[in-house]
Design a protein around this motif. Sequence first.
Motif, PDB file in Angstrom:
ATOM      1  N   MET A  69     -67.340 -36.066 105.479  1.00 41.47           N
ATOM      2  CA  MET A  69     -65.958 -36.320 105.914  1.00 41.47           C
ATOM      3  C   MET A  69     -65.413 -35.151 106.737  1.00 41.47           C
ATOM      4  SD  MET A  69     -64.427 -38.069 102.447  1.00 41.47           S
ATOM      5  CE  MET A  69     -62.844 -38.499 103.187  1.00 41.47           C
ATOM      6  N   ARG A  83     -60.386 -29.232  94.418  1.00 43.25           N
ATOM      7  CA  ARG A  83     -61.083 -29.223  93.117  1.00 43.25           C
ATOM      8  C   ARG A  83     -62.549 -28.859  93.305  1.00 43.25           C
ATOM      9  NH1 ARG A  83     -57.838 -28.997  88.559  1.00 43.25           N
ATOM     10  NH2 ARG A  83     -56.141 -30.482  88.753  1.00 43.25           N
ATOM     11  N   GLY A  84     -63.157 -29.376  94.379  1.00 37.71           N
ATOM     12  CA  GLY A  84     -64.554 -29.045  94.680  1.00 37.71           C
ATOM     13  C   GLY A  84     -64.729 -27.547  94.918  1.00 37.71           C
ATOM     14  N   GLY A 143     -54.652 -36.874  99.316  1.00 36.59           N
ATOM     15  CA  GLY A 143     -55.427 -37.126  98.085  1.00 36.59           C
ATOM     16  C   GLY A 143     -56.862 -36.650  98.259  1.00 36.59           C
ATOM     17  N   GLN A 144     -57.405 -36.811  99.459  1.00 31.77           N
ATOM     18  CA  GLN A 144     -58.755 -36.330  99.731  1.00 31.77           C
ATOM     19  C   GLN A 144     -58.784 -34.807  99.711  1.00 31.77           C
ATOM     20  OE1 GLN A 144     -59.389 -38.572 103.380  1.00 31.77           O
ATOM     21  NE2 GLN A 144     -59.989 -40.375 102.195  1.00 31.77           N
ATOM     22  N   ILE A 162     -66.905 -32.866 102.148  1.00 29.02           N
ATOM     23  CA  ILE A 162     -67.730 -33.582 101.161  1.00 29.02           C
ATOM     24  C   ILE A 162     -68.205 -34.873 101.807  1.00 29.02           C
ATOM     25  CG2 ILE A 162     -67.707 -34.800  98.932  1.00 29.02           C
ATOM     26  CD1 ILE A 162     -65.639 -32.766  97.935  1.00 29.02           C
ATOM     27  N   TYR A 219     -56.996 -33.002  97.804  1.00 29.78           N
ATOM     28  CA  TYR A 219     -57.026 -32.616  96.386  1.00 29.78           C
ATOM     29  C   TYR A 219     -58.471 -32.521  95.888  1.00 29.78           C
ATOM     30  CZ  TYR A 219     -52.029 -33.053  95.092  1.00 29.78           C
ATOM     31  OH  TYR A 219     -50.687 -32.868  94.946  1.00 29.78           O
ATOM     32  N   VAL A 220     -59.319 -33.481  96.294  1.00 27.39           N
ATOM     33  CA  VAL A 220     -60.721 -33.444  95.839  1.00 27.39           C
ATOM     34  C   VAL A 220     -61.430 -32.221  96.437  1.00 27.39           C
ATOM     35  CG1 VAL A 220     -62.874 -34.733  95.562  1.00 27.39           C
ATOM     36  CG2 VAL A 220     -60.715 -35.979  95.761  1.00 27.39           C
ATOM     37  N   TYR A 221     -61.149 -31.938  97.713  1.00 30.38           N
ATOM     38  CA  TYR A 221     -61.758 -30.748  98.335  1.00 30.38           C
ATOM     39  C   TYR A 221     -61.357 -29.497  97.545  1.00 30.38           C
ATOM     40  CZ  TYR A 221     -62.681 -33.481 102.670  1.00 30.38           C
ATOM     41  OH  TYR A 221     -63.102 -34.390 103.596  1.00 30.38           O
TER      42      TYR A 221
END
Lengths: 172, 172
Positions: B54, B159-160, B152-153, B51, B155-157
């Motif tokens: 990154m 969810r994405g 934590g990053q 995302i 986790y966003v991946y």
Amino acid sequence: MENKTFPQSPAVAETTVLTSQIFLNHWQGHRGLTRRVIEAFPEDKLFTYSIGGMRPFGQLVIEMLTMAGPGVRGLAHGKWDSFEDVEKKLRGATTKAALLKLWDESTDEINEYWPQITSERFQEIEKVFGQYEGPVYWAAMYFMDNEIHHRGQGYVYLRGLGIEPPPFWDRH
Amino acid sequence: MENKTFPQSPAVAETTVLTSQIFLNHWQGHRGLTRRVIEAFPEDKLFTYSIGGMRPFGQLVIEMLTMAGPGVRGLAHGKWDSFEDVEKKLRGATTKAALLKLWDESTDEINEYWPQITSERFQEIEKVFGQYEGPVYWAAMYFMDNEIHHRGQGYVYLRGLGIEPPPFWDRH
């Protein structure tokens, strides 16, 4: 937050890694960085921008704030409102300026209450927010770890918005 | 990683928050969670999904691995390869199975070397990877914080990608 397991690792001699002073400096250093991440968000994205159905960063900051002032006050003196009540009150902050004001107030609160946590107290079992049971040191680590975790998510949001986040290693 | 500032907070009596044993348990608990986050990624996304420009999660895990085995070995005995050399060697891992194998080996290495760090050693100033100067306890915190930040990053991946990550509070 749940204290499900205390993983067992090999036995290590009783050696101090972090004193109370070092912990406080370390956390406040992290908190300075988190403040700059809040500042880096455009006002109109702070409470709206989301990836994959996650909470916007403003809401994650409100969660951090529950564990900052009210969290440390509770660790020091064992008096707790419920997590939901504390969060409900903080949810009134819906602008960047309001969040930053709460952030700075909680910085002072942490500086006031943290030094009141005694050696013995760090080892006591506490029901954090009347709900989550574990030693005081464990809860303090949870508060800081949770901030690092959610701030890392804020970094992805900023990158998703085309904004360069402040460097992770820069704490002040 | 740069030890730019040691923020100054109010003075606190010398009180232990984390012993070496508690730190080790705490970090290995986090590392168990990170392992489950690696497992949660689809094989074809681990080294490709990104995302905002990154690094993919597989590359972030390789950064974590540099600070795990080689990091703790260096903290214990002061012998360092450069960060870039260590990372270059680990970059050979390009599948989930290879990453998980390195992960498990580093778990054993941490368990072997961490108990060799003495009380005095935690306070010594070290040039970590021959480059980043600060006390040994500070470097150890950096290694763990950096893992929480990048996980934590991840986790966003996830969810994405429409995948529910393992719960943050569940450490084992």
